[in-house]
Design an enzyme around this catalytic site. Structure first.
Site, PDB file in Angstrom:
ATOM      1  N   ASP A  39      -4.258  -2.781  13.114  1.00  0.00           N
ATOM      2  CA  ASP A  39      -4.828  -3.428  12.220  1.00  0.00           C
ATOM      3  C   ASP A  39      -3.549  -4.127  11.478  1.00  0.00           C
ATOM      4  O   ASP A  39      -2.461  -3.742  11.771  1.00  0.00           O
ATOM      5  CB  ASP A  39      -5.551  -2.565  11.341  1.00  0.00           C
ATOM      6  CG  ASP A  39      -6.035  -3.453   9.841  1.00  0.00           C
ATOM      7  OD1 ASP A  39      -6.635  -4.516  10.248  1.00  0.00           O
ATOM      8  OD2 ASP A  39      -5.947  -2.616   8.682  1.00  0.00           O
ATOM      9  N   ASP A  53      -3.682  -5.828   7.777  1.00  0.00           N
ATOM     10  CA  ASP A  53      -3.708  -5.652   6.250  1.00  0.00           C
ATOM     11  C   ASP A  53      -3.708  -4.065   5.960  1.00  0.00           C
ATOM     12  O   ASP A  53      -4.523  -3.114   6.610  1.00  0.00           O
ATOM     13  CB  ASP A  53      -4.781  -6.345   5.623  1.00  0.00           C
ATOM     14  CG  ASP A  53      -5.082  -7.774   5.734  1.00  0.00           C
ATOM     15  OD1 ASP A  53      -3.750  -8.179   5.912  1.00  0.00           O
ATOM     16  OD2 ASP A  53      -5.979  -8.221   5.838  1.00  0.00           O
TER      17      ASP A  53
END
Length: 296
Positions: A90, A92
């Protein structure tokens, strides 16, 4: 100078990002059915680094773990991690310290309202596509604002992530960025970390002929709940990986841990520790050094 590509991706081409020639052409605006050349001026990728990294202090609220057994990996979990031939991150609050859409919203004057929706999306309490549409509707960023935000607020890389990715690549492990954020904001990050642009699976902002906000591409799998699982399953099926690991902080990352998807989900809580997600993870870490130690 970072060179970002706005490519309309149709359902039959969900997972293909076209490479454009390296020769720079004049900036053109394009509608939802087209594509454009996005050049973010002032984003420095090397020296001095435009991405602020390890010396940054992580919020105190993130410096804890849920206290469950999955903070101590089992032998099977360690073996799976060390045997991985592909790792999906991922972006963020994992690769980067910030939530990209929150930073962009704050830059455009809608930070607090958008952050509330982000929190709902990350805990899985609301459909991701609903949260994404609601957040963007609150500030409708233009292409100019995206460019300016990237110049004035370059992404802050999480401490230890660059070293971890270098070690994975040295072991011939393929690295991917799989995110509900925006490809326009991730391409310079990928370049800095040595990740091929075609290894980015993310959302795409769509702009009109004058650079005005039109919407986001709903054909991107990561634009909706369960989309990361679809992306990870596609990656695995396309390249035939034997062992694939997903690393992230949110409920959408946890979704990737299912048959045909990720073999292992590692919850990274170094920025935001989401208790509900951590409780279901195979392994919870608050520092990338914990992962690096097993690869050394």
């Amino acid at each position: 100078m970072a060179r970002l590509v706005s490519a309309r991706i149709f359902p039959s081409q969900w997972f293909q990002v076209s490479r454009l020639p390296s020769i720079r052409s004049p900036l053109n605006w394009h509608s939802a059915a087209g594509s454009g050349d996005l050049s973010f001026r002032g984003v420095k990728l090397s020296n001095p680094p435009g991405f602020v990294a390890a010396a940054l202090e992580v919020p105190k609220s993130a410096r804890h773990s849920p206290g469950s057994e999955n903070c101590l990996p089992s032998e099977e979990v360690i073996r799976t991690w060390c045997d991985a031939d592909a790792v999906c991150f991922d972006v963020d609050s994992t690769v980067c310290l910030d939530e990209g859409i929150d930073e962009l919203a704050d830059f455009c004057g809608a930070g607090p309202a958008v952050a509330q929706w982000t929190a709902k999306a990350m805990t899985g309490s609301i459909a991701f596509e609903e949260a994404l549409a609601a957040r963007l509707s609150l500030f409708e960023p233009s292409l100019y604002q995206v460019n300016e935000c990237m110049e004035k607020r370059p992404p802050r890389i999480s401490p230890g992530i660059a070293k971890l990715i270098r070690m994975l690549r040295a072991k011939n492990v393929d690295v991917y960025l799989v995110s509900g954020g925006f490809r326009q904001m991730f391409k310079p990050i990928a370049l800095e970390l040595g990740i091929p642009p075609e290894n980015i699976y993310a959302n795409q902002l769509v702009f009109g002929n004058s650079g005005e906000y039109v919407g986001f591409d709903p054909a991107e799998p990561t634009s909706r709940s369960g989309g990361k699982a679809v992306a990870v399953q596609h990656i695995r099926q396309k390249f035939g990986y034997k062992t694939l690991v997903m690393i992230g902080d949110g409920a959408t990352d946890l979704e990737a841990r299912q048959p045909g998807g990720a073999d292992l989900f590692i919850c990274y809580g170094g920025v935001q520790m989401r208790e509900a997600v951590a409780a279901k993870a195979d392994w919870v870490v608050s520092d990338f050094q914990e992962l690096i130690a097993y690869l050394a």
